[in-house]
Design a protein around this motif. Structure first.
Motif: not given
Length: 135
Positions: A107-132
């Protein structure tokens, strides 16, 4: 751990990867029902038709489930929190929860974030969203 790669073996996922490079989360949507599906498939899970499009989603949602993964007993500091998120658009997607995972809960609100992979490319991840709002 390997870096996720585009695949043409089952179907063309290039629109997803193009969006990722632009730091946009782009998922398949059924042209007939306007409902999103993930992971990508060659046919709509709602109608069975091949009338599918790709569209950007908000990246905001709520944790539907989570698990803590410890890749190595030797180094518990490498623990990762993997979440299944129900996005505002109604589709579920799994990803890593970045940041502290002690507050991870269903039930915790989250928003899209970006993890940077070993090859330097972004990959979709999430982070807690304190405003949600928690559901």
């Amino acid at each position: 751990m390997g870096v996720p790669q585009p695949s043409l073996r089952y179907m063309d996922t290039q629109p997803f990867w193009d969006g990722v490079r632009e730091r946009r989360l782009v998922l398949q949507v059924c042209s007939d029902t306007r409902r999103f599906q993930h992971p990508p498939r060659p046919v709509s899970i709602f109608t069975g038709s091949r009338r599918l499009e790709w569209a950007q989603v908000s990246g905001r949602g709520h944790v539907a489930a989570f698990t803590i993964v410890a890749p190595s007993r030797a180094n518990p500091a490498e623990r990762q929190c993997i979440v299944t998120v129900t996005l505002e658009e109604g589709v579920r997607i799994a990803g890593k929860l970045l940041g502290p995972h002690a507050a991870a809960m269903v039930g915790a609100p989250v928003r899209l974030a970006w993890e940077i992979m070993a090859n330097g490319e972004p990959y979709p991840a999430f982070e807690l969203d304190p405003s949600g709002e928690r559901t």
